[in-house]
Write a protein that holds these residues in place. Structure first.
Motif, PDB file in Angstrom:
ATOM      1  N   CYS A  95       0.842  -1.200   0.000  1.00  0.00           N
ATOM      2  CA  CYS A  95       0.000   0.000   0.000  1.00  0.00           C
ATOM      3  C   CYS A  95       0.877   1.250   0.000  1.00  0.00           C
ATOM      4  CB  CYS A  95      -0.900  -0.003   1.232  1.00  0.00           C
ATOM      5  SG  CYS A  95      -2.043   1.394   1.293  1.00  0.00           S
ATOM      6  N   HIS A  97       0.088   4.014   1.179  1.00  0.00           N
ATOM      7  CA  HIS A  97      -0.162   4.846   2.357  1.00  0.00           C
ATOM      8  C   HIS A  97       0.905   4.580   3.408  1.00  0.00           C
ATOM      9  CE1 HIS A  97      -2.617   5.782   6.167  1.00  0.00           C
ATOM     10  NE2 HIS A  97      -2.159   6.929   5.667  1.00  0.00           N
ATOM     11  N   GLN A  98       0.862   3.398   4.027  1.00  0.00           N
ATOM     12  CA  GLN A  98       1.842   3.090   5.067  1.00  0.00           C
ATOM     13  C   GLN A  98       2.418   1.691   4.926  1.00  0.00           C
ATOM     14  OE1 GLN A  98       0.116   4.056   8.904  1.00  0.00           O
ATOM     15  NE2 GLN A  98       0.219   6.247   8.499  1.00  0.00           N
ATOM     16  N   CYS A 100       1.053  -1.423   4.244  1.00  0.00           N
ATOM     17  CA  CYS A 100       0.362  -2.680   4.524  1.00  0.00           C
ATOM     18  C   CYS A 100       0.196  -3.483   3.238  1.00  0.00           C
ATOM     19  CB  CYS A 100      -1.016  -2.411   5.130  1.00  0.00           C
ATOM     20  SG  CYS A 100      -0.944  -1.833   6.828  1.00  0.00           S
ATOM     21  N   LYS A 101      -0.135  -4.739   3.387  1.00  0.00           N
ATOM     22  CA  LYS A 101      -0.303  -5.596   2.216  1.00  0.00           C
ATOM     23  C   LYS A 101      -1.735  -5.507   1.711  1.00  0.00           C
ATOM     24  CE  LYS A 101       0.246 -10.321   2.030  1.00  0.00           C
ATOM     25  NZ  LYS A 101       1.090 -11.521   2.198  1.00  0.00           N
ATOM     26  N   CYS A 111      -6.958  -2.259   0.924  1.00  0.00           N
ATOM     27  CA  CYS A 111      -5.973  -2.321   1.998  1.00  0.00           C
ATOM     28  C   CYS A 111      -6.711  -2.477   3.322  1.00  0.00           C
ATOM     29  CB  CYS A 111      -5.123  -1.052   2.031  1.00  0.00           C
ATOM     30  SG  CYS A 111      -3.883  -1.112   3.344  1.00  0.00           S
ATOM     31  N   PRO A 112      -6.382  -3.510   4.097  1.00  0.00           N
ATOM     32  CA  PRO A 112      -7.097  -3.754   5.349  1.00  0.00           C
ATOM     33  C   PRO A 112      -6.722  -2.793   6.472  1.00  0.00           C
ATOM     34  CG  PRO A 112      -5.331  -5.359   5.089  1.00  0.00           C
ATOM     35  CD  PRO A 112      -5.358  -4.527   3.834  1.00  0.00           C
ATOM     36  N   CYS A 113      -5.645  -2.059   6.334  1.00  0.00           N
ATOM     37  CA  CYS A 113      -5.184  -1.222   7.443  1.00  0.00           C
ATOM     38  C   CYS A 113      -6.005   0.053   7.620  1.00  0.00           C
ATOM     39  CB  CYS A 113      -3.705  -0.886   7.266  1.00  0.00           C
ATOM     40  SG  CYS A 113      -2.654  -2.344   7.434  1.00  0.00           S
ATOM     41  N   HIS A 114      -6.181   0.820   6.539  1.00  0.00           N
ATOM     42  CA  HIS A 114      -6.923   2.081   6.657  1.00  0.00           C
ATOM     43  C   HIS A 114      -7.913   2.241   5.519  1.00  0.00           C
ATOM     44  CE1 HIS A 114      -2.778   2.641   8.358  1.00  0.00           C
ATOM     45  NE2 HIS A 114      -3.519   2.885   9.429  1.00  0.00           N
ATOM     46  N   GLN A 115      -8.260   1.122   4.917  1.00  0.00           N
ATOM     47  CA  GLN A 115      -9.325   1.046   3.907  1.00  0.00           C
ATOM     48  C   GLN A 115      -9.055   1.839   2.629  1.00  0.00           C
ATOM     49  OE1 GLN A 115     -10.240   1.362   7.435  1.00  0.00           O
ATOM     50  NE2 GLN A 115     -10.024  -0.850   7.154  1.00  0.00           N
ATOM     51  N   SER A 116      -7.820   1.937   2.221  1.00  0.00           N
ATOM     52  CA  SER A 116      -7.586   2.481   0.876  1.00  0.00           C
ATOM     53  C   SER A 116      -8.082   1.458  -0.130  1.00  0.00           C
ATOM     54  CB  SER A 116      -6.097   2.761   0.637  1.00  0.00           C
ATOM     55  OG  SER A 116      -5.719   3.963   1.253  1.00  0.00           O
TER      56      SER A 116
END
Ligand code: FES
Length: 149
Positions: A95, A97-98, A100-101, A111-116
């Motif tokens: 991702c 953003h930061q 994540c996978k 993206c499961p981390c912040h919903q991109s």
């Protein structure tokens, strides 16, 4: 005595300059000789191995038309998609953003981390905090196989 010594120094400097020029000419001629050597000797060794056996990433049938598939390439997570039958695109699954996978969802990459959310066909951002599209990965389709490169 002194003039003779000065003359001797001058002579030595001139002689040294000539020697330096000869060394310079010799040094200049070496790369020219090396340039005539086929440049393929070293790069071809590593390049030919990759060209001889391209890395298979997936089977075309494993990627749903209009959907995506998670895979790896050289140990890195990637995403494959088949937007239209027989056309495959690939992206890094990291991702933007930061880091994540990102995972395939029904019709996009999420993206499961912040919903991109990313477009399945282009990797462009559809929503969320991701600042830019997923990085593209070059793949080719050879028959029923998806290959790296
Ligand atoms: Fe993917 Fe934040 S790391 S949205």
């Amino acid at each position: 005595m002194t003039p003779a010594l000065n003359l001797s120094r001058r002579t030595m400097m001139l002689a040294g300059g000539g020697a330096a020029a000869a060394v310079t000419l010799a040094a200049c001629s070496s790369p020219t000789d090396a340039a005539t050597v086929p440049p393929s000797s070293a790069p071809t060794d590593s390049g030919s191995a990759a060209a001889a056996s391209p890395t298979e990433i997936a089977k075309l049938a494993d990627i749903p038309v209009g959907g995506g598939l998670a895979a790896t390439l050289d140990g890195q997570p990637i995403l494959l998609a088949q937007p239209t039958k027989g056309t495959v695109v690939a992206f890094s699954a990291i991702c933007t953003h930061q880091g994540c996978k990102v995972k395939p969802a029904a019709t996009e990459f999420d993206c499961p981390c912040h919903q991109s959310r990313y477009d399945l066909a282009t990797g462009e951002v559809l929503g969320g905090p991701a600042p830019r599209a997923l990085d593209k990965v070059t793949v080719t389709v050879d028959g029923d196989t998806v290959l790296a490169g």
